[in-house]
Motif scaffolding. Structure first.
Motif, short mmCIF file in Angstrom:
data_model
loop_
_atom_site.label_atom_id
_atom_site.label_comp_id
_atom_site.label_asym_id
_atom_site.label_seq_id
_atom_site.Cartn_x
_atom_site.Cartn_y
_atom_site.Cartn_z
N SER A 148 0.87 -1.18 0.00
CA SER A 148 0.00 0.00 0.00
C SER A 148 0.90 1.22 0.00
O SER A 148 2.01 1.19 0.55
CB SER A 148 -0.92 0.02 1.22
OG SER A 148 -1.91 -0.97 1.13
N GLN A 149 0.39 2.30 -0.60
CA GLN A 149 1.20 3.52 -0.69
C GLN A 149 0.33 4.71 -0.31
O GLN A 149 -0.84 4.79 -0.67
CB GLN A 149 1.76 3.68 -2.10
CG GLN A 149 2.80 4.79 -2.21
CD GLN A 149 3.52 4.77 -3.55
OE1 GLN A 149 2.90 4.72 -4.59
NE2 GLN A 149 4.85 4.81 -3.53
N PHE A 150 0.94 5.64 0.41
CA PHE A 150 0.23 6.81 0.92
C PHE A 150 0.89 8.08 0.36
O PHE A 150 2.12 8.16 0.27
CB PHE A 150 0.29 6.87 2.46
CG PHE A 150 -0.21 5.63 3.15
CD1 PHE A 150 -1.50 5.56 3.64
CD2 PHE A 150 0.62 4.53 3.31
CE1 PHE A 150 -1.96 4.42 4.27
CE2 PHE A 150 0.18 3.39 3.93
CZ PHE A 150 -1.11 3.33 4.42
N ILE A 151 0.06 9.06 0.03
CA ILE A 151 0.54 10.41 -0.27
C ILE A 151 0.20 11.27 0.94
O ILE A 151 -0.97 11.56 1.20
CB ILE A 151 -0.11 11.00 -1.53
CG1 ILE A 151 0.05 10.07 -2.73
CG2 ILE A 151 0.47 12.37 -1.84
CD1 ILE A 151 -0.71 10.54 -3.96
N VAL A 152 1.22 11.64 1.69
CA VAL A 152 1.03 12.49 2.87
C VAL A 152 1.37 13.92 2.46
O VAL A 152 2.52 14.21 2.14
CB VAL A 152 1.91 12.01 4.04
CG1 VAL A 152 1.69 12.90 5.26
CG2 VAL A 152 1.62 10.56 4.38
N LEU A 153 0.37 14.77 2.46
CA LEU A 153 0.57 16.16 2.05
C LEU A 153 0.80 17.03 3.27
O LEU A 153 -0.08 17.14 4.14
CB LEU A 153 -0.66 16.65 1.26
CG LEU A 153 -0.56 18.07 0.67
CD1 LEU A 153 0.53 18.13 -0.38
CD2 LEU A 153 -1.89 18.49 0.09
N ALA A 154 2.00 17.61 3.36
CA ALA A 154 2.33 18.49 4.49
C ALA A 154 1.83 19.90 4.21
O ALA A 154 1.67 20.31 3.06
CB ALA A 154 3.83 18.50 4.71
N ARG A 155 1.60 20.64 5.26
CA ARG A 155 1.08 22.01 5.11
C ARG A 155 2.15 22.97 4.61
O ARG A 155 1.85 23.97 3.97
CB ARG A 155 0.53 22.51 6.46
CG ARG A 155 -0.63 21.68 6.99
CD ARG A 155 -1.21 22.28 8.25
NE ARG A 155 -2.19 21.40 8.86
CZ ARG A 155 -3.46 21.30 8.46
NH1 ARG A 155 -3.88 22.05 7.47
NH2 ARG A 155 -4.28 20.47 9.05
N SER A 156 3.42 22.67 4.89
CA SER A 156 4.51 23.55 4.46
C SER A 156 5.79 22.73 4.37
O SER A 156 5.86 21.61 4.87
CB SER A 156 4.70 24.71 5.44
OG SER A 156 5.12 24.22 6.71
N LEU A 157 6.82 23.30 3.74
CA LEU A 157 8.08 22.58 3.60
C LEU A 157 8.78 22.34 4.94
O LEU A 157 9.30 21.24 5.16
CB LEU A 157 9.00 23.33 2.64
CG LEU A 157 8.59 23.28 1.16
CD1 LEU A 157 9.58 24.06 0.31
CD2 LEU A 157 8.51 21.85 0.67
N PRO A 158 8.82 23.31 5.85
CA PRO A 158 9.42 23.01 7.16
C PRO A 158 8.69 21.88 7.88
O PRO A 158 9.33 21.01 8.48
CB PRO A 158 9.30 24.34 7.92
CG PRO A 158 9.25 25.38 6.85
CD PRO A 158 8.50 24.76 5.72
#
Length: 843
Positions: free
Chosen positions: A641-651
């Protein structure tokens, strides 16, 4: 010191010609500036440069075969044929029980225009040898759209709606999205095919004197679509139709089944007939903890991704208004936003660079002694250089538009690189004009002198600088094609900067530069008699007088540079600055989809609790589709299984990335977790890989285990694994052939009966409007869900009676390879691993 003699007028002087035709020069400057900046807004915008994928996937199915049988009888024969294809380069493949997949790559030196013809040749050659494959092989199936990028992905979710209803909504949404300009195709992900399940208890059939074969034959005979011929009357042709085909599930339940004694039963009396979905499920997609259907949008070639994003926002707002209450269309991937951010970042960096260049130009060209504060700045020379920057950029945009080079990360980076170089020629020309005017030349004479003295050296320097980028321009490789815009844009900007410097800069100089007062009767004089130049000349003289010391120091510094270069970590393409984090979880080979899904849901819920996470998209049973061009794609298989975890910002992305490996190891020890960022260039699966190649799979496994043990001893490596994974469990039915023959039972009949009992056999198709829904017959769940159920199975014989399977076959538990990879027709195990934080692979 005497002034240099004025050059003769032996050759054509472009600067003088520009000054003599001032109206034309003015006109060209204004027109080129306007057309260039108009061209900027016409350039196609995308995240990555156009790139031809030279890879095709060939999939073949051989139900019932082991991985080794598939490798020997299917994969090897296909690979042998693929070797004969023009430009054949790498042939990678894996064989699994009942499945073969080949990734066929052609040479990087093949021209993009020839790739389509190569794929046609592949289809033709494999079509010609198709008859040499085993008889019940399905396929081969070809995928030459392997490189399509789904830059925008939507998730369609509906509370209280079934998969079938969501599929109808998704079909309607897809149809509307295809009408949007620059949309090439829209694919659906996570769709579960409908099935009509007939689940029969074999014990019940045995009690009634029925067997599976009878039920199969009667179902197939009634639901068949056969021609009943036509009646040829003197005036008409009348078609004859035979009714009886199933039009709903109730008719299927009411179907009469004739028993062995002649009595009739309804199918619904002996079996559970229900409408459901494929089991086990195919790839599932989840978004923010909910099951969804994904809609991936691929942009047409040459389109503008930012314009497409705006058009899609308008379209989805309109579509959302037409969907029922409870059905939502959420955006999972937004490539237009990433590209818009990249373009905005370029504009920001461009402004910074222009300000820095202007500042340096104003100070270096205009700073003089004197004035109220002891020093003063003449802004005019810097202003001439400042005007050349937008002019060169404008003409560069015009050239990019003409040659079809769009705005993407490579071309934008090239423009930023070129900014530091394109002002060099202008500064040289302006500095020469200022110097000659200070020596007493008039503006026109100073401008023409600058051309005679500096034009050819400047052109030589420009071409030498451009030649430094030549290896990228002539590289016959995937990397060369991907980065070609570095060469094209930088060289274009440099050559244009020279043209601007010798044609427009003299004209601007005559308009803006100011002639300082001087004695008209005084002869021209040199200005290099200041204390600074005197000291500088003394240093140069010392270096010339002690030339061997100078040469030795130069060689020593160069040697130190070479040594220091060896200490620098090498990485051709750094990780991208996109906010996504990719998380993979791998299970042992042979893991069921249900077990995968259960853990994936837990991991998803935990990821959503992490601080800084904006969204989580999950693909169960497969990797994500190619939403980003250099993505290292994971093929569909039940143990991943693969997840795309989208962060709110680069830091926050960096904080999450560093935290996740420990979290996965501590809270989900049953999986092999991997956390990675998206790459900037062609994908590399792992930073450290060793390939062990051989002809004997058993010896190969032993050698690969030795390599794996050695790699695990290295403290700089993490997560060492290999791509053959683990062996899988298997139950072999050892048939007593003498008893089987006496009862009229063959090995093929045993296999078919076993498949029907445990997996199911398609006995027909239920037709509903434009849909074809398979009707599948199998045993009831309580007779097929445990491994021990195989010992209690019944088998129909030639006499019509059913006997226990254990009477003629003995189940034996064993192990066999779950996946066997090959490389250019040899078995190959790739042992691979990640590296510890603080190091970077030479990728």
């Amino acid at each position: 010191m005497q002034a240099a003699p004025e050059p003769g007028k032996a050759g054509f002087n472009l600067s003088k010609w520009a000054l003599d035709h001032a109206p034309l020069t003015r006109y060209l400057m204004v027109v080129l500036m306007v057309l260039g900046f108009a061209a900027y807004f016409q350039l196609g915008q995308d995240e990555d440069p156009p790139f031809t994928f030279r890879a095709m996937v060939v999939r073949t199915y051989w139900p019932g075969a082991t991985a080794q049988q598939v490798a020997e009888q299917v994969t090897d024969k296909l690979e042998r044929t693929l070797q004969e294809v023009p430009y054949a380069d790498k042939i990678r493949s894996y064989s699994k029980p009942g499945e073969s997949q080949i990734i066929f790559e052609i040479k990087d030196s093949s021209r993009p225009a020839e790739v389509a013809n190569v794929w046609y040749t592949v289809r033709k050659k494999i079509g010609d040898m198709r008859g040499t494959l085993p008889g019940n092989v399905q396929g081969p199936f070809f995928n030459d759209e392997f490189g399509d990028v789904y830059g925008v992905i939507y998730a369609l979710h509906g509370d209280g709606f079934s998969y079938a209803e969501l599929k109808d909504f998704a079909d309607d949404v897809r149809q509307q999205l295809l009408r949007v300009k620059d949309v090439a195709k829209v694919d659906q992900f996570g769709v579960q095919d409908q099935k009509v399940w007939i689940e029969v208890s074999q014990k019940r059939l045995a009690q009634l004197g029925l067997d599976f074969n009878q039920v199969l034959q009667q179902l197939g005979a009634q639901n068949a679509v056969e021609s009943a011929g036509t009646i040829q009357s003197p005036q008409d042709v009348v078609q004859v139709r035979v009714g009886g085909q199933f039009t709903d599930v109730e008719q299927l339940r009411a179907m009469p089944i004739r028993g062995s004694s002649g009595n009739q039963l309804r199918l619904g009396d002996i079996a559970e007939v229900r409408r459901g979905y494929i089991d086990p499920p195919s790839v599932k997609v989840r978004f923010q903890g909910k099951e969804v259907i994904g809609l991936g949008i691929s942009m047409a070639k040459g389109g503008d991704i930012i314009a497409l994003g705006k058009a899609l926002r308008v379209a989805t707002e309109r579509i959302q208004g037409t969907l029922p209450v409870g059905v939502t269309l959420a955006q999972v991937q937004d490539q237009p936003a990433s590209v818009s951010s990249s373009v905005g970042e370029f504009v920001h960096v461009l402004i910074e660079a222009v300000v820095i260049v202007l500042g340096v130009s104003f100070i270096s060209l205009g700073l003089h002694k004197g004035g109220r504060f002891g020093w003063h700045i003449d802004y005019r020379p810097g202003l001439v250089v400042g005007i050349t920057i937008p002019l060169v950029l404008a003409v560069t945009f015009l050239a990019m538009n003409y040659f079809g080079i769009g705005l993407h990360k490579i071309s934008l980076g090239s423009l930023i690189i070129a900014l530091g170089l394109l002002v060099d020629d202008a500064i040289i020309a302006v500095e020469m004009m200022v110097r000659k005017m200070e020596e007493g030349y008039d503006k026109v004479r100073a401008a023409t002198f600058a051309y005679d003295v500096t034009a050819k050296p400047m052109l030589t320097g420009t071409l030498i600088t451009a030649a430094g980028f030549l290896p990228i321009g002539i590289a016959k490789s995937v990397t060369g094609e991907y980065t070609f815009a570095i060469f094209a844009v930088t060289v274009t900007a440099l050559v244009l900067s020279w043209l601007v410097s010798v044609y427009f800069v003299p004209y601007l100089g005559t308009l803006l530069l100011k002639v300082k007062p001087h004695d008209p009767d005084a002869p021209p004089h040199e200005l290099f008699d200041t204390p600074f130049y005197t000291r500088f000349r003394r240093v140069v003289g010392w270096c010339v007088d002690h030339r061997w010391i100078t040469i030795a120091a130069t060689v020593g510094i160069f040697a130190l540079g070479i040594v220091g270069m060896g200490k620098v970590q090498q990485q051709f393409f750094p990780d991208s600055s996109r906010p996504e984090i990719m998380v993979d979880i791998w299970f042992p080979e042979g893991t069921s989809f249900a077990a995968n899904e259960a853990v994936a849901k837990r991991v998803e819920a935990r990821l959503m609790q992490e601080e800084g996470v904006a969204s989580v998209a999950t693909w169960i049973g497969s990797g994500t589709p190619r939403f980003y061009l250099p993505l290292d794609q994971v093929f569909p298989q039940s143990n991943v299984s693969q997840f795309i975890v989208l962060a709110r910002s680069l830091p926050e992305r960096e904080t999450i990335r560093l935290r996740l490996p420990k979290l996965l190891a501590a809270e989900f020890p049953e999986v092999r977790g991997r956390v990675k960022l998206l790459p900037n260039g062609p994908p590399v699966p792992y930073p450290v890989q060793f390939r062990v190649i051989g002809a004997d799979p058993v010896k190969l496994r032993q050698r690969a285990d030795e390599v794996k043990a050695a790699m695990r001893e290295n403290t700089n490596l993490l997560g060492v694994n290999d791509n053959w994974n683990e062996s899988v469990k298997v139950i072999r039915l050892e048939v007593d052939q003498a008893k089987a023959r006496a009862l009229g039972v063959t090995s093929q009949a045993i296999a078919q009966a076993s498949r029907t009992m445990f997996t199911g056999t398609t006995v027909g198709q239920y037709r509903e409007n434009d849909k074809l829904i398979d009707i599948v017959l199998r045993q009831s769940p309580d007779e097929r869900e445990a491994i021990s159920d195989i010992g209690n199975a019944y088998l129909p014989t030639a006499s019509g009676r059913s006997i226990p399977l254990a009477q003629i076959a003995k189940p034996v538990f064993g192990w066999e390879p779950g996946v066997m990879w090959r490389w250019n027709r040899d078995y190959a195990i790739t042992v691979q691993g990640d590296i510890v934080e603080g190091l970077q692979g030479a990728t």
